[in-house]
Enzyme design. Structure first.
Site, PDB file in Angstrom:
ATOM      1  N   ASP A  38       0.853  -1.229  -0.061  1.00 46.10           N
ATOM      2  CA  ASP A  38      -0.101  -0.157  -0.168  1.00 46.10           C
ATOM      3  C   ASP A  38       0.741   1.140  -0.042  1.00 46.10           C
ATOM      4  O   ASP A  38       0.481   2.330   0.446  1.00 46.10           O
ATOM      5  CB  ASP A  38      -0.962  -0.088   1.162  1.00 46.10           C
ATOM      6  CG  ASP A  38      -0.356  -0.149   2.782  1.00 46.10           C
ATOM      7  OD1 ASP A  38       0.711  -0.475   2.510  1.00 46.10           O
ATOM      8  OD2 ASP A  38      -0.892   0.014   3.619  1.00 46.10           O
ATOM      9  N   HIS A 242      24.118   5.151 -18.601  1.00 47.54           N
ATOM     10  CA  HIS A 242      22.933   5.331 -17.250  1.00 47.54           C
ATOM     11  C   HIS A 242      23.131   4.325 -16.139  1.00 47.54           C
ATOM     12  O   HIS A 242      22.264   4.064 -15.374  1.00 47.54           O
ATOM     13  CB  HIS A 242      21.527   5.037 -17.999  1.00 47.54           C
ATOM     14  CG  HIS A 242      21.142   5.953 -18.963  1.00 47.54           C
ATOM     15  ND1 HIS A 242      20.280   5.587 -20.077  1.00 47.54           N
ATOM     16  CD2 HIS A 242      21.616   7.220 -19.226  1.00 47.54           C
ATOM     17  CE1 HIS A 242      19.970   6.611 -20.797  1.00 47.54           C
ATOM     18  NE2 HIS A 242      20.852   7.800 -20.223  1.00 47.54           N
ATOM     19  N   ASP A 259      25.821  13.115 -13.151  1.00 51.69           N
ATOM     20  CA  ASP A 259      24.933  13.891 -14.091  1.00 51.69           C
ATOM     21  C   ASP A 259      23.888  13.890 -13.239  1.00 51.69           C
ATOM     22  O   ASP A 259      23.093  12.764 -12.940  1.00 51.69           O
ATOM     23  CB  ASP A 259      24.731  12.727 -15.224  1.00 51.69           C
ATOM     24  CG  ASP A 259      23.728  13.321 -16.358  1.00 51.69           C
ATOM     25  OD1 ASP A 259      23.020  14.300 -15.811  1.00 51.69           O
ATOM     26  OD2 ASP A 259      23.752  12.772 -17.245  1.00 51.69           O
ATOM     27  N   ASP A 270      19.903  19.748 -15.890  1.00 51.57           N
ATOM     28  CA  ASP A 270      20.442  18.614 -16.338  1.00 51.57           C
ATOM     29  C   ASP A 270      21.998  18.961 -16.460  1.00 51.57           C
ATOM     30  O   ASP A 270      22.295  19.458 -17.553  1.00 51.57           O
ATOM     31  CB  ASP A 270      19.953  18.228 -17.576  1.00 51.57           C
ATOM     32  CG  ASP A 270      20.434  16.875 -18.198  1.00 51.57           C
ATOM     33  OD1 ASP A 270      21.328  16.099 -17.289  1.00 51.57           O
ATOM     34  OD2 ASP A 270      19.938  16.266 -19.327  1.00 51.57           O
ATOM     35  N   HIS A 349      26.542   8.529 -27.914  1.00 52.74           N
ATOM     36  CA  HIS A 349      25.138   9.269 -27.835  1.00 52.74           C
ATOM     37  C   HIS A 349      25.314  10.536 -28.599  1.00 52.74           C
ATOM     38  O   HIS A 349      26.383  10.811 -29.332  1.00 52.74           O
ATOM     39  CB  HIS A 349      24.762   9.159 -26.322  1.00 52.74           C
ATOM     40  CG  HIS A 349      26.107  10.209 -25.722  1.00 52.74           C
ATOM     41  ND1 HIS A 349      26.049  11.620 -25.681  1.00 52.74           N
ATOM     42  CD2 HIS A 349      26.767   9.735 -24.660  1.00 52.74           C
ATOM     43  CE1 HIS A 349      26.908  11.931 -24.937  1.00 52.74           C
ATOM     44  NE2 HIS A 349      27.444  10.936 -24.138  1.00 52.74           N
ATOM     45  N   HIS A 353      19.738  17.141 -26.049  1.00 49.16           N
ATOM     46  CA  HIS A 353      18.351  17.016 -26.361  1.00 49.16           C
ATOM     47  C   HIS A 353      17.637  18.111 -26.073  1.00 49.16           C
ATOM     48  O   HIS A 353      18.119  18.814 -25.337  1.00 49.16           O
ATOM     49  CB  HIS A 353      17.834  15.628 -25.388  1.00 49.16           C
ATOM     50  CG  HIS A 353      18.155  15.629 -24.207  1.00 49.16           C
ATOM     51  ND1 HIS A 353      17.878  16.391 -22.956  1.00 49.16           N
ATOM     52  CD2 HIS A 353      19.641  15.259 -23.458  1.00 49.16           C
ATOM     53  CE1 HIS A 353      18.409  16.172 -21.913  1.00 49.16           C
ATOM     54  NE2 HIS A 353      19.854  15.513 -22.229  1.00 49.16           N
ATOM     55  N   HIS A 360      14.298  14.629 -21.049  1.00 44.61           N
ATOM     56  CA  HIS A 360      14.363  14.587 -22.565  1.00 44.61           C
ATOM     57  C   HIS A 360      13.149  15.220 -22.845  1.00 44.61           C
ATOM     58  O   HIS A 360      12.030  14.444 -23.102  1.00 44.61           O
ATOM     59  CB  HIS A 360      14.473  13.065 -22.867  1.00 44.61           C
ATOM     60  CG  HIS A 360      15.883  12.462 -22.499  1.00 44.61           C
ATOM     61  ND1 HIS A 360      16.115  11.107 -22.449  1.00 44.61           N
ATOM     62  CD2 HIS A 360      16.919  13.264 -22.063  1.00 44.61           C
ATOM     63  CE1 HIS A 360      17.395  11.033 -21.862  1.00 44.61           C
ATOM     64  NE2 HIS A 360      17.931  12.087 -21.550  1.00 44.61           N
ATOM     65  N   GLU A 383      26.335  18.096 -24.413  1.00 39.11           N
ATOM     66  CA  GLU A 383      26.798  17.272 -23.439  1.00 39.11           C
ATOM     67  C   GLU A 383      27.575  16.356 -24.260  1.00 39.11           C
ATOM     68  O   GLU A 383      27.363  15.043 -24.258  1.00 39.11           O
ATOM     69  CB  GLU A 383      25.834  16.585 -22.611  1.00 39.11           C
ATOM     70  CG  GLU A 383      24.479  15.849 -23.301  1.00 39.11           C
ATOM     71  CD  GLU A 383      23.744  15.303 -22.565  1.00 39.11           C
ATOM     72  OE1 GLU A 383      24.061  14.335 -21.955  1.00 39.11           O
ATOM     73  OE2 GLU A 383      22.495  15.462 -22.595  1.00 39.11           O
ATOM     74  N   TYR A 387      34.151   7.998 -23.714  1.00 35.55           N
ATOM     75  CA  TYR A 387      33.986   6.800 -22.810  1.00 35.55           C
ATOM     76  C   TYR A 387      34.911   5.588 -23.149  1.00 35.55           C
ATOM     77  O   TYR A 387      34.783   5.076 -24.336  1.00 35.55           O
ATOM     78  CB  TYR A 387      32.534   6.324 -22.539  1.00 35.55           C
ATOM     79  CG  TYR A 387      31.730   7.442 -22.517  1.00 35.55           C
ATOM     80  CD1 TYR A 387      31.427   7.905 -21.169  1.00 35.55           C
ATOM     81  CD2 TYR A 387      31.171   7.825 -23.387  1.00 35.55           C
ATOM     82  CE1 TYR A 387      30.458   9.101 -21.063  1.00 35.55           C
ATOM     83  CE2 TYR A 387      30.284   8.985 -23.771  1.00 35.55           C
ATOM     84  CZ  TYR A 387      29.953   9.488 -22.303  1.00 35.55           C
ATOM     85  OH  TYR A 387      29.086  10.684 -22.020  1.00 35.55           O
ATOM     86  N   ARG A 405      32.176  13.120 -19.120  1.00 36.67           N
ATOM     87  CA  ARG A 405      31.092  13.841 -20.125  1.00 36.67           C
ATOM     88  C   ARG A 405      31.118  15.227 -19.360  1.00 36.67           C
ATOM     89  O   ARG A 405      31.394  15.305 -18.125  1.00 36.67           O
ATOM     90  CB  ARG A 405      29.692  12.890 -20.034  1.00 36.67           C
ATOM     91  CG  ARG A 405      28.715  13.940 -20.467  1.00 36.67           C
ATOM     92  CD  ARG A 405      27.288  13.181 -20.884  1.00 36.67           C
ATOM     93  NE  ARG A 405      26.591  12.714 -19.655  1.00 36.67           N
ATOM     94  CZ  ARG A 405      26.758  11.430 -19.437  1.00 36.67           C
ATOM     95  NH1 ARG A 405      27.333  10.398 -19.799  1.00 36.67           N
ATOM     96  NH2 ARG A 405      26.098  11.011 -18.011  1.00 36.67           N
ATOM     97  N   GLU A 407      28.389  18.432 -19.403  1.00 36.92           N
ATOM     98  CA  GLU A 407      26.785  19.016 -19.649  1.00 36.92           C
ATOM     99  C   GLU A 407      26.424  20.068 -19.220  1.00 36.92           C
ATOM    100  O   GLU A 407      26.513  20.320 -18.187  1.00 36.92           O
ATOM    101  CB  GLU A 407      25.989  17.781 -19.373  1.00 36.92           C
ATOM    102  CG  GLU A 407      24.343  18.120 -19.746  1.00 36.92           C
ATOM    103  CD  GLU A 407      23.713  16.791 -19.666  1.00 36.92           C
ATOM    104  OE1 GLU A 407      24.027  16.113 -18.571  1.00 36.92           O
ATOM    105  OE2 GLU A 407      22.596  16.834 -20.288  1.00 36.92           O
TER     106      GLU A 407
END
Ligand code: GLY
Ligand code: MN
Ligand code: MN
Length: 440
Positions: A38, A242, A259, A270, A349, A353, A360, A383, A387, A405, A407
């Protein structure tokens, strides 16, 4: 800081102005989602529904009917219920929705099936987000079937079902002054959280402890939740795009990639920054970092009205590939390495975006088959990253497992762009100086 009621009303008017005469649009709210038994996940309203209403309750539905004399803006929502409100909190109810949210006519959900058929009857075209939810698709079909069954009594079901998304999402793509202010604030709070993480980071801390520092700063500044699950990846975890487990310990000598962005009244920040756990970059880390930084700055400089969306990505691919060849990580002619897609072993990537209520965000990237030009009011991320897989045996061992990265979020302006997230440093010397100061 919140979007004003006047603005929500303007959004509804702008959408209705684009709908065909004789049409109707329906937009359902989000539902509560069970986490276990619940217990529910924290409720987060559907972005389309919130964009048009500012109404933050589950189990509601907006109906827009341009030209309807009894009211163009209709809402179905949960009725007041003193017993349930003791357990679960205040509900506006239909009268509250009319008084506080600019709704012209509101009904309780228990009359929905009957009333919605009256509202759909005789409308030529029905707009909704077809296919977003099986349950909602079925519900709409039931209403249409119910109406068709009454044909002999003169009922006429809409003959055209049309996707609402293209109209609504084109509106959401362009951020007005209130949205820009909110996104500036979301960018500032997100940037401060990254500064805090840099100041507090030490070898031996766990990734989740850095995440906690970030979440703390968000919540203390009015953003109870992040805009998406924060990524805190030390060492080779940075190469998992991710990665959200955030369970490992941070080791001296490694980089850590964070990130993370807050959500402020439904608008996202972001930001990604990558920095050395112990405060100083190694030669290899610095070489990769400086390349990503050079590319990121060149791409931000290229953002201005008229530039095609895809051009920024192409620029990142060109500059990253040239740099990877210079570092000896790729061998060959850059043009051929781009043509063959060899660069994708390091940069898999896209450059960014749209950013807005969803991290996104909605909005088309192509119009009539062509990449669209950037226009003032759009907000996007920039960004680039590199890698280097720990398993990449094509490169010397000293490079393996480095992931970087960087960004930022930029608002396209009339003559260029405004960086909404420049409150967190990204130059090597600035990061090293900030980490050396360890003020916390
Ligand atoms: N945080 C998700 C992304 O940067 O796209
Ligand atoms: Mn992003
Ligand atoms: Mn991100």
């Amino acid at each position: 800081m919140k979007i004003s009621q006047q603005n929500f009303a303007q959004r509804r008017q702008a959408l209705m102005a684009q709908m065909e005469p004789g049409s109707v649009a329906i937009v359902p709210s989000a539902k509560e989602l069970t986490r276990n038994r619940d217990v529910e996940y924290p409720f987060r309203q559907n972005s389309d529904f919130y964009y048009l209403t500012g109404f933050n309750e589950p189990d509601a539905m907006l109906v827009l009917i341009p030209g309807r004399s009894d009211g163009e803006v209709v809402l179905f929502c949960r009725d007041r219920d003193p017993e349930m409100e003791i357990w679960n909190g205040y509900r506006a109810g239909p009268r509250g929705a009319e008084n506080q949210y600019g709704i012209q006519q509101a009904f309780a959900n228990d009359v929905m099936d009957e009333e919605i058929q009256n509202l759909l009857d005789g409308r030529i075209r029905l707009y909704y987000s077809i296919g977003s939810s099986d349950d909602f698709d079925r519900q709409v079909q039931d209403w249409l079937r119910g109406l068709r069954a009454k044909a002999r009594n003169g009922a006429v079901a809409p003959g055209e079902l049309v996707m609402l998304d293209p109209l609504l999402h084109e509106l959401r793509l362009f951020k007005d002054d209130e949205e820009q202010d909110l996104m500036r604030a979301a960018g500032r709070i997100s940037a401060e959280a990254h500064v805090r993480a840099m100041q507090i980071c030490k070898p031996g801390m766990a990734e989740y402890q850095l995440e906690a520092e970030i979440s703390h700063h968000f919540a203390m500044n009015g953003c109870r939740l992040p805009a998406y699950s924060s990524i805190v990846g030390g060492g080779e975890n940075a190469c998992v795009l991710h990665y959200t487990e955030n369970q490992d310990l941070l080791n001296a000598g490694d980089l850590v990639l964070i990130d993370a962005g807050c959500e402020l009244d439904y608008y996202a920040g972001d930001i990604t920054r990558t920095f050395p756990v112990s405060g100083r970059f190694s030669d290899e880390q610095k070489a990769v970092y400086e390349l990503v930084l050079k590319v990121q700055k060149a791409c931000i400089d290229a953002v201005k009205p008229g530039v095609l969306w895809d051009r920024i990505h192409e620029l990142s691919v060109e500059l990253l590939t040239e740099g990877l060849v210079e570092l000896g990580l790729l061998k060959g002619e850059p043009a051929e390495l781009i043509e063959s897609g060899a660069y994708k072993a390091f940069y898999m990537h896209r450059i960014g975006h749209w950013l807005g209520m969803d991290v996104h965000d909605v909005g088309n990237y192509k119009v009539d088959g062509d990449w669209r030009p950037l226009e003032p009011g759009m907000v996007m991320t920039v960004e680039p990253g590199i890698y280097i897989s720990p398993q990449n045996e094509q490169v010397e061992a000293r490079w393996r497992g480095i992931g970087v990265r960087i960004e930022d979020d930029v608002l396209v302006t009339v003559d260029g762009c405004e960086n909404l997230t420049d409150g967190v440093p990204k130059e090597v010397a600035e990061i090293e100086a900030l980490m050396a100061s360890q003020v916390i």
